[in-house]
Design a protein around this motif. Structure first.
Motif, PDB file in Angstrom:
ATOM      1  N   THR B  20       0.840  -1.196   0.000  1.00 31.54           N
ATOM      2  CA  THR B  20       0.000   0.000   0.000  1.00 31.54           C
ATOM      3  C   THR B  20       0.876   1.248   0.000  1.00 31.54           C
ATOM      4  N   THR B  21       0.499   2.213  -0.799  1.00 35.57           N
ATOM      5  CA  THR B  21       1.134   3.527  -0.789  1.00 35.57           C
ATOM      6  C   THR B  21       0.069   4.572  -0.523  1.00 35.57           C
ATOM      7  N   TYR B  22       0.470   5.604   0.250  1.00 35.59           N
ATOM      8  CA  TYR B  22      -0.467   6.614   0.690  1.00 35.59           C
ATOM      9  C   TYR B  22      -0.067   7.985   0.155  1.00 35.59           C
ATOM     10  N   CYS B  23      -1.064   8.765  -0.156  1.00 30.06           N
ATOM     11  CA  CYS B  23      -0.860  10.081  -0.770  1.00 30.06           C
ATOM     12  C   CYS B  23      -1.678  11.110   0.007  1.00 30.06           C
ATOM     13  N   ASN B  24      -1.045  12.212   0.369  1.00 30.74           N
ATOM     14  CA  ASN B  24      -1.739  13.267   1.106  1.00 30.74           C
ATOM     15  C   ASN B  24      -1.469  14.622   0.476  1.00 30.74           C
ATOM     16  N   SER B  25      -2.539  15.372   0.291  1.00 35.71           N
ATOM     17  CA  SER B  25      -2.439  16.702  -0.296  1.00 35.71           C
ATOM     18  C   SER B  25      -2.619  17.766   0.782  1.00 35.71           C
ATOM     19  N   SER B  26      -1.954  18.886   0.584  1.00 30.48           N
ATOM     20  CA  SER B  26      -2.088  19.981   1.538  1.00 30.48           C
ATOM     21  C   SER B  26      -3.415  20.729   1.345  1.00 30.48           C
ATOM     22  N   THR B  27      -4.065  20.515   0.201  1.00 29.23           N
ATOM     23  CA  THR B  27      -5.343  21.169  -0.067  1.00 29.23           C
ATOM     24  C   THR B  27      -6.323  20.166  -0.681  1.00 29.23           C
ATOM     25  N   THR B  28      -7.573  20.505  -0.677  1.00 28.77           N
ATOM     26  CA  THR B  28      -8.592  19.666  -1.292  1.00 28.77           C
ATOM     27  C   THR B  28      -8.379  19.601  -2.808  1.00 28.77           C
ATOM     28  N   LEU B  29      -8.538  18.406  -3.351  1.00 27.93           N
ATOM     29  CA  LEU B  29      -8.312  18.200  -4.785  1.00 27.93           C
ATOM     30  C   LEU B  29      -9.625  17.950  -5.520  1.00 27.93           C
ATOM     31  N   SER B  30      -9.702  18.422  -6.742  1.00 30.85           N
ATOM     32  CA  SER B  30     -10.878  18.119  -7.562  1.00 30.85           C
ATOM     33  C   SER B  30     -10.831  16.669  -8.050  1.00 30.85           C
ATOM     34  N   ASN B  31      -9.632  16.170  -8.230  1.00 28.40           N
ATOM     35  CA  ASN B  31      -9.469  14.764  -8.587  1.00 28.40           C
ATOM     36  C   ASN B  31      -8.056  14.336  -8.231  1.00 28.40           C
ATOM     37  N   ILE B  32      -7.803  13.060  -8.245  1.00 31.71           N
ATOM     38  CA  ILE B  32      -6.450  12.569  -8.030  1.00 31.71           C
ATOM     39  C   ILE B  32      -6.161  11.501  -9.070  1.00 31.71           C
ATOM     40  N   GLN B  33      -4.945  11.502  -9.565  1.00 33.95           N
ATOM     41  CA  GLN B  33      -4.536  10.544 -10.575  1.00 33.95           C
ATOM     42  C   GLN B  33      -3.378   9.709 -10.044  1.00 33.95           C
ATOM     43  N   TRP B  34      -3.288   8.494 -10.568  1.00 33.47           N
ATOM     44  CA  TRP B  34      -2.183   7.602 -10.220  1.00 33.47           C
ATOM     45  C   TRP B  34      -1.453   7.181 -11.488  1.00 33.47           C
ATOM     46  N   TYR B  35      -0.132   7.147 -11.384  1.00 35.04           N
ATOM     47  CA  TYR B  35       0.725   6.764 -12.499  1.00 35.04           C
ATOM     48  C   TYR B  35       1.710   5.703 -12.031  1.00 35.04           C
ATOM     49  N   LYS B  36       2.161   4.876 -12.992  1.00 36.24           N
ATOM     50  CA  LYS B  36       3.190   3.886 -12.691  1.00 36.24           C
ATOM     51  C   LYS B  36       4.355   4.106 -13.647  1.00 36.24           C
ATOM     52  N   GLN B  37       5.557   4.081 -13.084  1.00 33.85           N
ATOM     53  CA  GLN B  37       6.761   4.221 -13.888  1.00 33.85           C
ATOM     54  C   GLN B  37       7.633   2.980 -13.679  1.00 33.85           C
ATOM     55  N   ARG B  38       7.785   2.202 -14.724  1.00 32.08           N
ATOM     56  CA  ARG B  38       8.670   1.049 -14.651  1.00 32.08           C
ATOM     57  C   ARG B  38      10.124   1.523 -14.647  1.00 32.08           C
ATOM     58  N   PRO B  39      11.041   0.749 -14.097  1.00 32.88           N
ATOM     59  CA  PRO B  39      12.459   1.153 -14.084  1.00 32.88           C
ATOM     60  C   PRO B  39      12.952   1.500 -15.477  1.00 32.88           C
ATOM     61  N   GLY B  40      13.525   2.692 -15.625  1.00 29.55           N
ATOM     62  CA  GLY B  40      14.039   3.145 -16.910  1.00 29.55           C
ATOM     63  C   GLY B  40      12.976   3.662 -17.867  1.00 29.55           C
ATOM     64  N   GLY B  41      11.729   3.624 -17.459  1.00 23.28           N
ATOM     65  CA  GLY B  41      10.646   4.037 -18.347  1.00 23.28           C
ATOM     66  C   GLY B  41      10.047   5.376 -17.983  1.00 23.28           C
TER      67      GLY B  41
END
Lengths: 113, 111
Positions: B20-41
């Motif tokens: 599990t990974t957790y994400c916290n914003s300092s302000t309210t967000l209209s939306n949140i996105q998640w991305y994955k980066q493979r090694p070297g990519g």
């Protein structure tokens, strides 16, 4: 379908030399374009973004500049590179609003010696 | 200034364990996105969450958006070696709309 091309993929430059990284997007018109930098093992730092030809916004003061001479072309430049400019540079685009999904290019890995 | 923080920075797990990974914003967000980066990519878009309390699943991945729209999490069940990479959350900030990325969580999976 839309594609994004970024080049060169890898380059090694001496301190004080100039830099030019190019990015082009195909299959879409009037995209929002972005340059991000990723230092080794770090997150993505937004450097510049553009909502149209000739319109550039800079996010952080630095040794770099950006230009958008054509609708689907975004260029990252420097007149004199610093050691701290080393990193992985990523061009990205999104259609419509800033808040949409970002599509990244393959990236350009810059090493300044 | 507005920030997006992610924890942990690194995680090593045995294949088959959860992550599990957790994400916290300092302000309210209209939306949140998640991305994955493979090694070297390069980062690749995974998902976008928009509604307060929203939960979305993609096979073994479960994404949640907090009720206050200031935090989010990504949970991977029974990790596989193909899950290796860095996972980023990103949110648009109200004054500009530009995406600001968290520092990322790098996942290593031992076979």
């Amino acid at each position: 379908s839309q594609t994004i091309h970024q080049w060169p993929a890898t380059l090694v430059q001496p301190v004080g030399s100039p830099l030019s990284l190019e990015c082009t997007v195909e299959g879409t018109s009037n995209p929002n374009l972005y340059w991000y930098r990723q230092a080794a093992g770090r997150g993505l730092q937004l450097l510049f973004y553009s909502v149209g030809i000739g319109q550039i916004s800079s996010e952080v003061p630095q040794n770099l500049s950006a230009s958008r001479p054509q609708d689907r072309q975004f260029i990252l430049s420097s007149k004199k590179l610093l050691l701290s400019d080393s990193g992985f540079y990523l061009c990205a685009w999104t259609g419509g609003t800033h808040a949409g999904e970002l599509f990244f290019g393959e990236g350009s890995r810059l090493t300044v010696l | 200034g507005q920030q997006v923080m992610q924890i942990p920075q690194y995680q090593h797990v045995q294949e088959g364990e959860d992550f599990t990974t957790y994400c916290n914003s300092s302000t309210t967000l209209s939306n949140i996105q998640w991305y994955k980066q493979r090694p070297g990519g390069h980062p690749v878009f995974l998902i976008q969450l928009v509604k307060s309390g929203e939960v979305k699943k993609q096979k073994r991945l479960t994404f949640q958006f907090g009720e206050a729209k200031k935090n989010s999490s990504l949970h991977i069940t029974a990790t596989q070696t193909t899950d290796v990479g860095t996972y980023f959350c990103a949110g648009p900030f109200s004054n500009t709309g530009k995406l600001i990325f968290g520092q990322g969580t790098t996942l290593q999976v031992k076979p």
